[in-house]
Design a protein around this motif. Structure first.
Motif, PDB file in Angstrom:
ATOM      1  N   LEU A   1       0.821  -1.201   0.000  1.00  0.00           N
ATOM      2  CA  LEU A   1       0.000   0.000   0.000  1.00  0.00           C
ATOM      3  C   LEU A   1       0.851   1.245   0.000  1.00  0.00           C
ATOM      4  O   LEU A   1       2.018   1.220   0.374  1.00  0.00           O
ATOM      5  CB  LEU A   1      -0.966  -0.009   1.188  1.00  0.00           C
ATOM      6  N   THR A   2       0.232   2.303  -0.471  1.00  0.00           N
ATOM      7  CA  THR A   2       0.867   3.620  -0.498  1.00  0.00           C
ATOM      8  C   THR A   2      -0.125   4.622   0.056  1.00  0.00           C
ATOM      9  O   THR A   2      -1.299   4.615  -0.324  1.00  0.00           O
ATOM     10  CB  THR A   2       1.238   4.034  -1.940  1.00  0.00           C
ATOM     11  N   VAL A   3       0.337   5.453   0.969  1.00  0.00           N
ATOM     12  CA  VAL A   3      -0.493   6.517   1.520  1.00  0.00           C
ATOM     13  C   VAL A   3       0.248   7.828   1.290  1.00  0.00           C
ATOM     14  O   VAL A   3       1.405   7.970   1.675  1.00  0.00           O
ATOM     15  CB  VAL A   3      -0.769   6.313   3.030  1.00  0.00           C
ATOM     16  N   ARG A   4      -0.434   8.751   0.633  1.00  0.00           N
ATOM     17  CA  ARG A   4       0.127  10.089   0.404  1.00  0.00           C
ATOM     18  C   ARG A   4      -0.790  11.103   1.068  1.00  0.00           C
ATOM     19  O   ARG A   4      -1.992  10.905   1.118  1.00  0.00           O
ATOM     20  CB  ARG A   4       0.206  10.381  -1.091  1.00  0.00           C
ATOM     21  N   TRP A   5      -0.208  12.180   1.559  1.00  0.00           N
ATOM     22  CA  TRP A   5      -1.025  13.228   2.130  1.00  0.00           C
ATOM     23  C   TRP A   5      -0.486  14.575   1.706  1.00  0.00           C
ATOM     24  O   TRP A   5       0.689  14.731   1.368  1.00  0.00           O
ATOM     25  CB  TRP A   5      -1.073  13.114   3.655  1.00  0.00           C
TER      26      TRP A   5
ATOM     27  N   LEU B   1      -5.851  12.968   2.123  1.00  0.00           N
ATOM     28  CA  LEU B   1      -5.195  11.670   2.008  1.00  0.00           C
ATOM     29  C   LEU B   1      -5.531  11.028   0.671  1.00  0.00           C
ATOM     30  O   LEU B   1      -6.648  11.141   0.179  1.00  0.00           O
ATOM     31  CB  LEU B   1      -5.646  10.730   3.125  1.00  0.00           C
ATOM     32  N   ASP B   2      -4.551  10.351   0.109  1.00  0.00           N
ATOM     33  CA  ASP B   2      -4.740   9.560  -1.104  1.00  0.00           C
ATOM     34  C   ASP B   2      -4.045   8.232  -0.852  1.00  0.00           C
ATOM     35  O   ASP B   2      -2.868   8.200  -0.503  1.00  0.00           O
ATOM     36  CB  ASP B   2      -4.134  10.271  -2.313  1.00  0.00           C
ATOM     37  N   ASP B   3      -4.784   7.133  -0.983  1.00  0.00           N
ATOM     38  CA  ASP B   3      -4.177   5.842  -0.692  1.00  0.00           C
ATOM     39  C   ASP B   3      -4.522   4.825  -1.761  1.00  0.00           C
ATOM     40  O   ASP B   3      -5.549   4.917  -2.426  1.00  0.00           O
ATOM     41  CB  ASP B   3      -4.614   5.329   0.690  1.00  0.00           C
TER      42      ASP B   3
ATOM     43  N   CYS C   1      -3.962   0.371  -2.498  1.00  0.00           N
ATOM     44  CA  CYS C   1      -3.620  -0.905  -1.882  1.00  0.00           C
ATOM     45  C   CYS C   1      -3.767  -2.001  -2.931  1.00  0.00           C
ATOM     46  O   CYS C   1      -4.607  -1.898  -3.833  1.00  0.00           O
ATOM     47  CB  CYS C   1      -4.551  -1.172  -0.697  1.00  0.00           C
TER      48      CYS C   1
ATOM     49  N   GLY D   1      -7.919   0.451  -2.313  1.00  0.00           N
ATOM     50  CA  GLY D   1      -7.654   1.633  -1.503  1.00  0.00           C
ATOM     51  C   GLY D   1      -8.874   1.956  -0.669  1.00  0.00           C
ATOM     52  O   GLY D   1      -9.945   1.376  -0.867  1.00  0.00           O
TER      53      GLY D   1
ATOM     54  N   CYS E   1      -5.077   0.332   4.589  1.00  0.00           N
ATOM     55  CA  CYS E   1      -4.596   1.717   4.561  1.00  0.00           C
ATOM     56  C   CYS E   1      -4.886   2.424   5.874  1.00  0.00           C
ATOM     57  O   CYS E   1      -4.046   3.168   6.389  1.00  0.00           O
ATOM     58  CB  CYS E   1      -5.233   2.469   3.398  1.00  0.00           C
TER      59      CYS E   1
ATOM     60  N   ILE F   1      -2.185   4.186   8.420  1.00  0.00           N
ATOM     61  CA  ILE F   1      -2.324   5.577   8.861  1.00  0.00           C
ATOM     62  C   ILE F   1      -2.344   5.649  10.383  1.00  0.00           C
ATOM     63  O   ILE F   1      -1.650   6.482  10.987  1.00  0.00           O
ATOM     64  CB  ILE F   1      -3.594   6.208   8.255  1.00  0.00           C
TER      65      ILE F   1
END
Length: 70
Positions: free
Chosen positions: A12-16, A25-27, A29, A35, A40, A44
């Motif tokens: 997974l990737t979580v961007r904020w 937030l943008d995630d 998975c 996502g 996610c 977080i």
């Protein structure tokens, strides 16, 4: 990576980003949802817990009729 409830591990990737005092937030998975999933959210919450200073927990007594409050 996050271990699922079964044997699967998900990437997974979580961007904020911050805009006008709000955090966006943008995630994503690799799980079937892709996502916005529990994996996610777990990442977080884990990151948030590790970033916060350790403060002793305060015990708050439950109301007598806690079912009514809920």
């Amino acid at each position: 990576t996050c271990n699922g409830s079964g044997r699967s591990a998900y990437v997974l990737t979580v961007r904020w980003s911050e805009h006008a005092g709000f955090v966006e937030l943008d995630d994503t998975c690799s799980c079937p949802l892709g996502g916005g999933c529990k994996h996610c959210v777990a990442a977080i919450l884990t990151a948030r817990r590790q970033a916060l200073p350790t403060v002793p927990a305060r015990v708050v007594p439950l109301p007598v009729d806690w079912r009514r409050v809920l």
